[in-house]
Design a protein around this motif. Structure first.
Motif, short mmCIF file in Angstrom:
data_model
loop_
_atom_site.label_atom_id
_atom_site.label_comp_id
_atom_site.label_asym_id
_atom_site.label_seq_id
_atom_site.Cartn_x
_atom_site.Cartn_y
_atom_site.Cartn_z
N ARG A 123 6.87 3.90 75.51
CA ARG A 123 7.67 5.12 75.36
C ARG A 123 7.70 5.59 73.91
NH1 ARG A 123 9.95 6.51 79.92
NH2 ARG A 123 11.54 7.86 79.07
N GLU A 124 7.80 4.65 72.98
CA GLU A 124 7.83 5.00 71.57
C GLU A 124 6.49 5.62 71.15
OE1 GLU A 124 8.84 2.12 72.79
OE2 GLU A 124 10.98 2.15 72.34
N VAL A 125 5.40 5.05 71.63
CA VAL A 125 4.08 5.59 71.31
C VAL A 125 3.92 6.97 71.94
CG1 VAL A 125 1.59 5.23 71.53
CG2 VAL A 125 3.09 3.29 71.05
N ALA A 126 4.42 7.14 73.15
CA ALA A 126 4.34 8.45 73.82
C ALA A 126 5.14 9.50 73.05
CB ALA A 126 4.84 8.35 75.25
N GLN A 127 6.30 9.11 72.56
CA GLN A 127 7.10 10.05 71.77
C GLN A 127 6.37 10.44 70.50
OE1 GLN A 127 9.99 11.36 72.91
NE2 GLN A 127 9.93 12.72 71.16
N TYR A 128 5.72 9.45 69.85
CA TYR A 128 4.92 9.74 68.66
C TYR A 128 3.80 10.73 69.02
CZ TYR A 128 1.03 9.26 65.47
OH TYR A 128 -0.03 9.54 64.64
N CYS A 129 3.11 10.50 70.13
CA CYS A 129 2.01 11.37 70.52
C CYS A 129 2.48 12.80 70.79
CB CYS A 129 1.29 10.81 71.75
SG CYS A 129 0.44 9.26 71.42
N ARG A 130 3.64 12.92 71.42
CA ARG A 130 4.19 14.26 71.68
C ARG A 130 4.50 14.97 70.37
NH1 ARG A 130 8.16 14.92 76.44
NH2 ARG A 130 6.15 15.23 77.44
N LEU A 131 5.13 14.26 69.45
CA LEU A 131 5.47 14.86 68.16
C LEU A 131 4.22 15.16 67.33
CD1 LEU A 131 8.59 12.69 67.35
CD2 LEU A 131 8.58 15.14 67.83
N LYS A 132 3.25 14.27 67.38
CA LYS A 132 2.00 14.46 66.63
C LYS A 132 1.27 15.69 67.14
CE LYS A 132 -1.33 13.08 63.86
NZ LYS A 132 -1.24 13.41 62.46
N ALA A 133 1.24 15.88 68.45
CA ALA A 133 0.58 17.06 69.02
C ALA A 133 1.28 18.34 68.56
CB ALA A 133 0.58 16.98 70.55
N LEU A 134 2.60 18.35 68.59
CA LEU A 134 3.34 19.53 68.13
C LEU A 134 3.11 19.76 66.64
CD1 LEU A 134 6.71 19.08 70.04
CD2 LEU A 134 4.91 20.76 70.49
N ARG A 141 8.93 20.52 61.75
CA ARG A 141 9.95 19.50 62.08
C ARG A 141 9.33 18.35 62.86
NH1 ARG A 141 14.71 22.80 64.66
NH2 ARG A 141 16.19 21.26 63.88
N ALA A 142 8.43 18.68 63.76
CA ALA A 142 7.75 17.63 64.52
C ALA A 142 6.85 16.80 63.61
CB ALA A 142 6.93 18.26 65.65
N ALA A 143 6.25 17.43 62.61
CA ALA A 143 5.40 16.70 61.67
C ALA A 143 6.21 15.66 60.90
CB ALA A 143 4.74 17.67 60.69
#
Length: 191
Positions: A123-134, A141-143
């Protein structure tokens, strides 16, 4: 927020070699196999698409009830802007979704993914991937948040050292042998 204190030195670079925690060796070839299933729900911004579509429908209904005039024209313009906003948000969500899945697959091929899998950090990696994509799509802010996640997940050398992770040396491959050429003695040309 950056962690406090100095970065720990690699055990081979220490002056005192007291007992310390050993470094975790991560395979140089990275994690093998498919990425785990995506654990997060759909992008919550998708609900904005429905919101803007509903707003456009309401404004179009109000415009239909109005007779000819400025008010009707304003309602039609607002409905068109709401419809355009719905299309824009929908396109942004689609692009972010495609990009976050690509970042997800790439992240799970890294050496650090072996440790994430052991620790069950999907879940933590998925959250990182979502933020990285944005972040890659321009969201500042996502960066900022993606950088913080990258630090926690060991995705930079400093955080790997802090987590006591190191990538094991790659296995030596059979290198082609160098051919030795005989160099003539330059003096033999003059005799």
């Amino acid at each position: 927020m950056m962690p406090s204190g100095p970065v720990p030195k690699h055990p081979s670079a220490r002056a005192r070699r007291n007992a310390t925690f050993a470094m975790v060796q991560l395979p140089a070839e990275g994690r093998q196999g498919k990425a785990p299933a995506w654990p997060l729900p759909a992008d919550p911004r998708r609900s904005l698409v429905a919101y803007w579509d509903e707003q456009a429908d309401l404004l179009e209904a109000q415009a239909a009830e109005e007779g000819d005039g400025r008010r009707r024209n304003r309602l039609v313009d607002r409905a068109a802007r709401a419809r355009a906003r719905a299309v824009q948000v929908g396109a942004e969500c689609e692009e972010a979704s495609r990009l976050e899945r690509r970042v997800w697959r790439e992240a799970w091929r890294t050496p650090m993914a072996v440790q994430w899998e052991r620790s069950r950090w999907t879940r933590e990696v998925a959250q990182y991937c979502r933020l990285k994509a944005l972040a890659e799509l321009g969201d500042a802010r996502a960066a900022k948040a993606a950088l913080a996640y990258a630090d926690r997940l060991g995705l930079n050398p400093w955080s790997m050292l802090r987590l006591r992770w190191e990538v094991a040396p790659a296995p030596a491959q059979d290198a082609p042998r160098a051919t030795v050429t005989r160099i003539r003695d330059a003096r033999s040309d003059f005799t």
